[in-house]
Design an enzyme around this catalytic site. Structure first.
Site, PDB file in Angstrom:
ATOM      1  N   ARG A 303       0.869  -1.157   0.000  1.00 17.83           N
ATOM      2  CA  ARG A 303       0.000   0.000   0.000  1.00 17.83           C
ATOM      3  C   ARG A 303       0.924   1.229   0.000  1.00 17.83           C
ATOM      4  NH1 ARG A 303      -1.710   2.464   3.946  1.00 17.83           N
ATOM      5  NH2 ARG A 303      -0.865   1.010   5.475  1.00 17.83           N
ATOM      6  N   LYS A 308       6.568   1.668   4.443  1.00 15.20           N
ATOM      7  CA  LYS A 308       6.829   0.455   3.658  1.00 15.20           C
ATOM      8  C   LYS A 308       8.229   0.393   3.054  1.00 15.20           C
ATOM      9  CE  LYS A 308       2.673  -1.303   4.190  1.00 15.20           C
ATOM     10  NZ  LYS A 308       2.438  -2.521   4.966  1.00 15.20           N
ATOM     11  N   LEU A 406       1.427  -9.364   5.604  1.00  9.91           N
ATOM     12  CA  LEU A 406       0.797 -10.589   5.110  1.00  9.91           C
ATOM     13  C   LEU A 406       1.236 -10.949   3.693  1.00  9.91           C
ATOM     14  CD1 LEU A 406      -2.831 -10.000   6.474  1.00  9.91           C
ATOM     15  CD2 LEU A 406      -0.939 -11.194   7.570  1.00  9.91           C
ATOM     16  N   VAL A 407       1.737  -9.934   2.948  1.00 13.59           N
ATOM     17  CA  VAL A 407       2.141 -10.194   1.563  1.00 13.59           C
ATOM     18  C   VAL A 407       3.201 -11.300   1.522  1.00 13.59           C
ATOM     19  CG1 VAL A 407       3.394  -9.182  -0.392  1.00 13.59           C
ATOM     20  CG2 VAL A 407       1.481  -7.955   0.629  1.00 13.59           C
ATOM     21  N   LYS A 409       3.700 -13.732   3.544  1.00 11.47           N
ATOM     22  CA  LYS A 409       3.129 -15.048   3.846  1.00 11.47           C
ATOM     23  C   LYS A 409       2.310 -15.561   2.656  1.00 11.47           C
ATOM     24  CE  LYS A 409       3.171 -14.788   8.852  1.00 11.47           C
ATOM     25  NZ  LYS A 409       2.429 -14.935  10.112  1.00 11.47           N
ATOM     26  N   GLU A 410       1.652 -14.623   1.961  1.00 11.28           N
ATOM     27  CA  GLU A 410       0.861 -15.020   0.788  1.00 11.28           C
ATOM     28  C   GLU A 410       1.782 -15.520  -0.331  1.00 11.28           C
ATOM     29  OE1 GLU A 410      -2.624 -11.735   1.805  1.00 11.28           O
ATOM     30  OE2 GLU A 410      -1.386 -11.442   0.034  1.00 11.28           O
ATOM     31  N   ASP A 528     -19.274 -13.795  56.739  1.00 10.77           N
ATOM     32  CA  ASP A 528     -18.265 -14.458  57.572  1.00 10.77           C
ATOM     33  C   ASP A 528     -17.695 -13.382  58.511  1.00 10.77           C
ATOM     34  OD1 ASP A 528     -16.320 -16.274  58.461  1.00 10.77           O
ATOM     35  OD2 ASP A 528     -14.883 -15.436  57.026  1.00 10.77           O
ATOM     36  N   TYR A 529     -17.135 -13.787  59.636  1.00  7.17           N
ATOM     37  CA  TYR A 529     -16.630 -12.760  60.552  1.00  7.17           C
ATOM     38  C   TYR A 529     -15.127 -12.526  60.349  1.00  7.17           C
ATOM     39  CZ  TYR A 529     -15.742  -9.875  64.570  1.00  7.17           C
ATOM     40  OH  TYR A 529     -15.343  -8.830  65.348  1.00  7.17           O
TER      41      TYR A 529
HETATM   42  C1  GDG Z   1      -2.200  -4.083   8.943  1.00  6.98           C
HETATM   43  C2  GDG Z   1      -0.751  -3.962   9.436  1.00  6.98           C
HETATM   44  C3  GDG Z   1      -0.550  -6.424   9.377  1.00  6.98           C
HETATM   45  C4  GDG Z   1      -2.379  -5.692  -1.437  1.00  6.98           C
HETATM   46  N1  GDG Z   1      -2.481  -5.227  -2.680  1.00  6.98           N
HETATM   47  C5  GDG Z   1      -3.574  -5.787  -3.206  1.00  6.98           C
HETATM   48  C6  GDG Z   1      -4.148  -6.619  -2.271  1.00  6.98           C
HETATM   49  N2  GDG Z   1      -3.395  -6.546  -1.190  1.00  6.98           N
HETATM   50  C7  GDG Z   1      -3.645  -7.291   0.061  1.00  6.98           C
HETATM   51  C8  GDG Z   1      -2.569  -8.317   0.276  1.00  6.98           C
HETATM   52  C9  GDG Z   1      -2.588  -8.458   1.794  1.00  6.98           C
HETATM   53  C10 GDG Z   1      -3.058  -7.096   2.277  1.00  6.98           C
HETATM   54  O1  GDG Z   1      -3.611  -6.421   1.154  1.00  6.98           O
HETATM   55  C11 GDG Z   1      -1.927  -6.257   2.808  1.00  6.98           C
HETATM   56  O2  GDG Z   1      -1.363  -6.902   3.873  1.00  6.98           O
HETATM   57  P1  GDG Z   1      -0.693  -6.169   5.101  1.00  6.98           P
HETATM   58  O3  GDG Z   1      -0.085  -7.164   6.013  1.00  6.98           O
HETATM   59  O4  GDG Z   1       0.207  -5.094   4.613  1.00  6.98           O
HETATM   60  O5  GDG Z   1      -1.977  -5.624   5.839  1.00  6.98           O
HETATM   61  P2  GDG Z   1      -2.660  -4.194   6.127  1.00  6.98           P
HETATM   62  O6  GDG Z   1      -4.111  -4.434   6.171  1.00  6.98           O
HETATM   63  O7  GDG Z   1      -2.221  -3.197   5.163  1.00  6.98           O
HETATM   64  O8  GDG Z   1      -2.126  -3.754   7.549  1.00  6.98           O
HETATM   65  C12 GDG Z   1       0.079  -5.122   8.947  1.00  6.98           C
HETATM   66  C13 GDG Z   1      -1.999  -6.480   8.962  1.00  6.98           C
HETATM   67  O9  GDG Z   1      -2.739  -5.337   9.396  1.00  6.98           O
HETATM   68  C14 GDG Z   1      -2.690  -7.712   9.559  1.00  6.98           C
HETATM   69  O10 GDG Z   1      -2.646  -7.696  10.948  1.00  6.98           O
HETATM   70  O11 GDG Z   1       0.142  -7.492   8.765  1.00  6.98           O
HETATM   71  O12 GDG Z   1       1.374  -5.040   9.512  1.00  6.98           O
HETATM   72  O13 GDG Z   1      -0.216  -2.734   8.971  1.00  6.98           O
HETATM   73  O14 GDG Z   1      -3.536  -9.416   2.177  1.00  6.98           O
HETATM   74  O15 GDG Z   1      -2.896  -9.481  -0.422  1.00  6.98           O
HETATM   75  N3  GDG Z   1      -5.249  -7.351  -2.512  1.00  6.98           N
HETATM   76  C15 GDG Z   1      -5.819  -7.250  -3.734  1.00  6.98           C
HETATM   77  N4  GDG Z   1      -5.306  -6.425  -4.700  1.00  6.98           N
HETATM   78  C16 GDG Z   1      -4.199  -5.684  -4.489  1.00  6.98           C
HETATM   79  O16 GDG Z   1      -3.751  -4.953  -5.368  1.00  6.98           O
HETATM   80  N5  GDG Z   1      -6.911  -7.983  -4.006  1.00  6.98           N
END
Ligand code: GDG
Length: 607
Positions: A303, A308, A406-407, A409-410, A528-529
């Site tokens: 984002r 970042k 999460l990126v 991990k994905e 109770d006392y």
């Molecule tokens: C908070 C915390 C923590 C991104 N671009 C696109 C897209 N994404 C999805 C990814 C991922 C998510 O957005 C971003 O993951 P983050 O981990 O950066 O999560 P955030 O919601 O920004 O942030 C962060 C998280 O909460 C969870 O606790 O990890 O540290 O800042 O899932 O796949 N999804 C789609 N198109 C995109 O262009 N569909």
């Protein structure tokens, strides 16, 4: 006076315990209640087309993970629907549709969105908690609105809350909410999870409202963070700022125990591994193969945000191309930046800087057949994301700070053949788990450029070895496990807490007991006392009732709704000497002797 208040409450507590058997009631009801999830945004996208609203459930990680509990019919989700609605008729229509999905809206005005969300949450908390304190704007108006909106959430919550419900609050937008709920519902079971980092004390102390924020959070029973360091920072701040004592992971606040622990969030790994068979995804991969042919691809997805590390990453790639001409025309950076908050000046500036730097690097290195950086300022459907996760050789994730990320991990979950390399910032929460990635300092552009080379040259066996281990971890600690771990812990904490309600009184439980006392039509007060009405002492003469105690007992006896009984192991003759003139029942010598009020002492066998 203080002693008198405590004594009065302990007397009330004993009375009410027996009137209603509080503990049993609470323990039973807790497991029957619903779960109320609260977050700033509801997990739904609402689109308006020609005056009609359409609803699409969000596919975000949080929504997926919590889906297992909020779609089971016994849970609801409370939050802002993400758009401004000022028409009451429209609100009704939206409410109805949302209720079908177990969702309850909290409507915000434009002013509230601007001051609480964009202002306090994103211009104060976000930069300070991501160690970028110089970006913070400490506006008092932001703070006022933060209070107003947290209160608004509390009011909306109270409309749907019933005793026995479990509450799970999410993230930094709602840090005051645990305390607001605790004040209104002292016995509620409240969990709070923070998705962004919790900074060290030296950063946190910069906030003008640091005590209020800490106290707000401490209204919860369980406070969760992604990492152990975040939890440690929170405990440190509580100790430095509020002088609270903590033992291991528990803080004592207002005579309540608040447990602070780490729960690293996982992803829906099956969704990403499953997407590898999706037709649209396969088509996208074919498209990428045609476009990028023999090029090696380094993927980055973020984002738009200064946390970042996007600029530093670009500099590192520039360095690689400067120092290693042999990699020119062989590798490209595929960079997706998802638009975010770009109405805010500093985000606009960041975007301009990224645009400039990408242009500069491309202008210096590009050839007729090769573009070093393929930069996309937009979001993509998940089918394209999945294709990129599978197609790229390297995934480069280098935030300056990130709660989890999460990126990365994905990316791991998408690698069905266990190949590919992950480069990961040590400042991301995920770095604590994905230790088989190449870990880098995001400020060290030289190190990042070396890491890119290492990744591009990594032998297949080593890639497989590392990726396999990371995949096992991502699969084992997935989002469902995360939800279960947090909720189980909250339930675990709840059980002893319910027992302790009878032992420890604080402001909240005191208020609760007082309310119940006032409302009761008839009260049986069993006292109770030793150790209850007087401090426990082995010196028998030191604990005869003083005037203060006798006055309180007399007040209770004088209330005709009360039946007061004193129970003790003491001699019945002693009890008679102390309380004989009062209109109350007495049980002495561990139940051997009994005297009804106004009656005579009777020995057990003769009763
Ligand atoms: C908070 C915390 C923590 C991104 N671009 C696109 C897209 N994404 C999805 C990814 C991922 C998510 O957005 C971003 O993951 P983050 O981990 O950066 O999560 P955030 O919601 O920004 O942030 C962060 C998280 O909460 C969870 O606790 O990890 O540290 O800042 O899932 O796949 N999804 C789609 N198109 C995109 O262009 N569909």
């Amino acid at each position: 006076m203080c002693c008198k208040v405590i004594l009065f409450y302990s007397i009330l507590l004993y009375g009410i315990m027996f009137e209603h058997t509080v503990n049993t009631f609470l323990m039973k009801s807790n497991f029957m209640g619903k779960t109320i999830i609260i977050s700033n945004r509801l997990p739904v996208k609402i689109a308006i087309k020609e005056g009609n609203y359409s609803f699409q459930p969000s596919e975000g990680g949080l929504a997926t993970g919590l889906g297992s509990i909020y779609k089971n019919g016994n849970s609801v989700w409370l939050g802002w629907p993400g758009l401004f609605v000022d028409n009451e008729q429209q609100k009704k229509g939206i409410d109805k549709k949302l209720a079908e999905l177990n969702l309850y809206p909290v409507y915000l005005t434009n002013e509230e969105i601007s001051q609480y969300y964009e202002g306090f949450s994103n211009e104060i908390i976000w930069p300070v908690f991501h160690y970028m304190a110089t970006y913070a704007r400490y506006e008092n108006a932001y703070w006022e609105y933060y209070n107003i909106v947290n209160k608004k959430f509390c009011d909306a919550f109270l409309k749907i809350y019933q005793p026995g419900d479990v509450v799970w609050i999410h993230d930094y937008h709602l840090m005051l909410l645990p305390k607001l709920i605790r004040t209104a519902q002292p016995l509620a079971s409240i969990g709070f999870f923070q998705h962004i980092p919790f900074p060290s004390f030296e950063l946190f102390r910069l906030l003008p409202w640091r005590s209020e924020l800490l106290e707000g959070l401490l209204g919860a029973d369980l406070i969760g963070f992604h990492t152990y360091d975040d939890a440690r920072h929170f405990l440190g701040a509580s100790s430095h700022i509020l002088s609270l004592k903590s033992s291991l992971n528990t803080v004592l606040y207002d005579d309540r125990k608040v447990v602070v622990e780490s729960f690293p969030m996982g992803i829906d790994d099956k969704k990403f591994s499953g997407l590898t068979n999706d037709l649209e995804v396969r088509r996208n991969i074919e498209g990428l193969k045609t476009t990028y042919k023999d090029l090696r691809l380094i993927l980055t997805i973020d984002r738009l945000d200064y946390s970042k590390g996007i600029l530093q990453r670009l500099q590192a790639f520039d360095l690689l191309l400067e120092n290693r001409h042999d990699w020119r025309e062989k590798v490209s950076l595929y960079m997706i930046v998802v638009p975010s908050r770009d109405s805010v000046t500093m985000y606009k500036e960041l975007r301009n800087e990224i645009d400039k730097l990408v242009g500069n690097i491309n202008a210096r290195h590009r050839t007729n057949t090769w573009t070093p950086i393929n930069y996309f300022y937009r979001s993509y459907p998940v089918e394209m994301l999945s294709a990129l996760y599978q197609f790229a050789d390297v995934c480069l994730v280098t935030p300056m700070r990130d709660g989890m990320n999460l990126v990365c991990k994905e990316f791991v979950a998408s690698r069905i053949n266990n190949d590919g390399v992950l480069i990961l910032s040590e400042m991301a929460g995920a770095a604590k788990e994905l230790i088989d990635s190449i870990i880098v300092n995001p400020n060290n552009t030289v190190e990042i450029s070396h890491a890119m080379l290492t990744a591009l040259n990594m032998p297949a066996e080593e890639q497989q070895r590392r990726m396999k281990r990371m995949k096992e971890l991502v699969s084992k600690y997935n989002v469902h496990q995360w939800v279960a771990a947090f909720m189980n812990r909250l339930n675990e904490i709840e059980k002893p807490k319910q027992l302790e309600v009878s032992k420890y009184l604080n402001f909240f439980t005191g208020q609760y007991i007082r309310n119940r006392y006032v409302r009761a039509k008839k009260r049986l007060i069993l006292l109770d006392y030793d150790g209850t009405l007087v401090n426990f002492s082995i010196d028998i003469n030191a604990v005869s009732p003083d005037k203060e105690l006798l006055d309180i007992l007399q007040d209770l006896v004088d209330d005709e709704k009360n039946k007061v009984v004193i129970i003790s192991g003491r001699q019945h003759t002693t009890m008679e000497a102390w309380f004989g003139k009062m209109d109350l029942d007495m049980v002495a010598e561990h139940g051997v002797w009994y005297k009804p009020s106004g009656g005579k002492w009777q020995e057990k066998n003769s009763v």
